[in-house]
Design a protein around this motif. Structure first.
Motif, short mmCIF file in Angstrom:
data_model
loop_
_atom_site.label_atom_id
_atom_site.label_comp_id
_atom_site.label_asym_id
_atom_site.label_seq_id
_atom_site.Cartn_x
_atom_site.Cartn_y
_atom_site.Cartn_z
N THR A 148 -21.77 -26.36 -16.27
CA THR A 148 -23.03 -27.09 -16.06
C THR A 148 -24.23 -26.15 -16.12
OG1 THR A 148 -21.97 -28.86 -14.84
CG2 THR A 148 -24.29 -28.49 -14.37
N LYS A 173 -25.19 -28.58 -9.08
CA LYS A 173 -24.66 -29.95 -9.09
C LYS A 173 -25.25 -30.84 -8.00
CE LYS A 173 -20.52 -28.82 -11.67
NZ LYS A 173 -19.05 -28.69 -11.72
N TYR A 181 -27.80 -34.80 -12.41
CA TYR A 181 -26.35 -34.56 -12.45
C TYR A 181 -25.61 -35.59 -11.59
CZ TYR A 181 -21.80 -32.47 -11.96
OH TYR A 181 -20.44 -32.28 -11.97
N LYS A 182 -26.11 -35.80 -10.38
CA LYS A 182 -25.39 -36.70 -9.45
C LYS A 182 -25.40 -38.14 -9.96
CE LYS A 182 -27.34 -35.59 -5.45
NZ LYS A 182 -27.58 -35.44 -4.03
N GLN A 189 -22.95 -38.57 -12.77
CA GLN A 189 -21.56 -38.67 -12.28
C GLN A 189 -21.26 -40.06 -11.73
OE1 GLN A 189 -19.23 -36.53 -12.94
NE2 GLN A 189 -20.68 -35.10 -13.86
N PHE A 248 -20.26 -42.06 -14.70
CA PHE A 248 -18.92 -41.72 -15.20
C PHE A 248 -17.85 -42.31 -14.26
CE2 PHE A 248 -21.14 -37.62 -16.79
CZ PHE A 248 -21.71 -38.33 -17.83
N ASN A 249 -18.08 -42.20 -12.95
CA ASN A 249 -17.12 -42.77 -11.98
C ASN A 249 -16.97 -44.27 -12.20
OD1 ASN A 249 -16.77 -40.34 -10.77
ND2 ASN A 249 -18.11 -40.75 -9.03
N GLU A 251 -14.06 -38.91 -16.91
CA GLU A 251 -14.30 -37.61 -16.26
C GLU A 251 -15.10 -36.70 -17.18
OE1 GLU A 251 -11.62 -35.17 -14.10
OE2 GLU A 251 -10.43 -36.94 -13.52
N PRO A 306 -17.10 -33.54 -15.87
CA PRO A 306 -17.70 -32.81 -14.74
C PRO A 306 -18.73 -31.75 -15.13
CG PRO A 306 -15.45 -32.09 -15.13
CD PRO A 306 -15.70 -33.21 -16.08
N GLU A 307 -18.69 -31.26 -16.37
CA GLU A 307 -19.62 -30.19 -16.74
C GLU A 307 -20.62 -30.73 -17.77
OE1 GLU A 307 -19.51 -27.49 -14.97
OE2 GLU A 307 -17.57 -27.97 -14.04
N LEU A 308 -21.89 -30.55 -17.48
CA LEU A 308 -22.94 -31.13 -18.34
C LEU A 308 -24.02 -30.12 -18.65
CD1 LEU A 308 -23.52 -34.49 -16.40
CD2 LEU A 308 -22.34 -34.22 -18.60
N ALA A 324 -26.47 -40.95 -19.34
CA ALA A 324 -25.04 -40.78 -19.05
C ALA A 324 -24.23 -41.90 -19.68
CB ALA A 324 -24.82 -40.74 -17.54
#
Ligand code: HSE
Length: 325
Positions: free
Chosen positions: A42, A58, A63-64, A67, A70-71, A76, A78-80, A108
């Motif tokens: 990231t 993060k 970023y949050k 995610q 994605f959830n 998945e 995790p790295e962006l 996203a």
């Protein structure tokens, strides 16, 4: 490996439009840009002074929020690699936090092929922001009328009238939304509630039908502006007198401190109105900047590239011709 690179351009917004507290919003032609791609580790490129002090790990909001998308989609990533630039001033009542949330959600979602609907993104954005007015305008563009019961947000979009122009006066000081919400009473009287139901309903009908002459009466408010007036010296005089200087109506933009005037394209003395706003604030010792910001009729503009084939252009080089503020 996800090979997409996504760039999203999100409009700013003005909320409340006077009486429509936590309900009405309109997108404005001032923007934030968010760029996302998958990465080995990231990394952040945050451009401009608006980004000063924001975390580059993060715990970063973009970023949050990415995610969360994605959830929700069961993916998945995790790295962006995250880049962002915003020309929307922070904590001035122009929806900068809503535009960042919307930028992250939309980027996203596009990065993973768009599994979530715009309505789903609106629900998520409303939950994150705590009210639907700014995020609705940033997601859908135009004028957005929305209602949220804590679970479900419903909305109707109205196209801004072709003669509707907006002038903002942005004071040089910041005002945290939390502080401006804290100034509000826990209870209001029935007569004030009825006053606002009438004005807000009239405003929506006037905006939808194009009866712009009703806007001055319809933008009046008793639920939040009177309580916030002490935080924005000059505000009451501007709200009382703007129509006498050629505006259709005027309001506090969101939680402030920016003031917004709705103006007809036919207004004969736009410079005079601008001078009135600036001088009224100056008399109170407040420096401000005025901007004519046309209503933005559309939501985020999304560009998706193949990162494996197309060379990465730094975000600032990519957008420099589009920056207005
Ligand atoms: N409706 C919100 C308020 C907008 O007036 O507090 C600002 O976030």
């Amino acid at each position: 490996m996800n090979n997409r690179r996504v760039i999203v351009k999100v409009p700013a917004s003005t909320a409340n439009l006077g009486p429509g507290f936590d309900t009405l919003g309109m997108a404005l032609s001032l923007y934030s840009w968010v760029e996302l791609s998958a990465a080995e580790r990231t990394e952040f490129r945050l451009y401009g002074e608006q980004m000063d002090g924001l975390p580059k790990d993060k715990s970063n909001l973009i970023y949050k929020v990415a995610q969360l998308v994605f959830n929700e989609a069961g993916v998945e990533l995790p790295e962006l690699s995250i880049s962002m630039y915003s020309e929307i001033p922070l904590a001035r009542g122009l929806g900068s936090s809503a535009s960042a949330i919307v930028g992250a959600l939309v980027a996203a979602n596009a990065l993973i092929g768009g599994p979530l609907s715009d309505d789903k993104l609106f629900q998520m954005a409303t939950e994150l922001e705590g009210h639907p007015d700014n995020v609705g305008a940033s997601i859908f563009g135009g004028i957005v009328v929305s209602a949220w019961d804590g679970k479900q947000a419903d909305y109707v979009k109205i196209a801004p009238h072709r003669k509707l122009e907006t002038l903002v006066a942005i004071p040089a000081f910041q005002l945290a939304t939390e502080k401006a919400r804290h100034a509000l009473p826990k209870q209001v009287s029935m007569s004030d509630a009825v006053f606002n139901v009438g004005r807000s309903s009239l405003l929506v009908a006037a905006l939808a039908s194009g009866e712009l002459n009703l806007i001055g009466q319809a933008m009046r408010d008793r639920l939040h502006q009177p309580y916030r007036a002490a935080l924005i010296p000059g505000m009451s005089a501007i709200l009382d007198q703007a129509t006498g200087h050629g505006a259709l109506g005027a309001a506090l933009s969101g939680a402030g401190p920016t003031l917004i005037a709705f103006v007809s394209a036919d207004c004969p003395d736009k410079d005079g109105l601008e001078r009135f706003l600036l001088q009224t604030l100056k008399q109170e010792g407040i420096e401000a900047e005025t901007l004519w910001l046309p209503p933005c009729g559309h939501g985020p503009q999304i560009t998706v590239e193949d990162a494996a084939k197309e060379r990465a252009v730094p975000l600032m080089d990519r957008i420099k011709g589009e920056i207005t503020a």
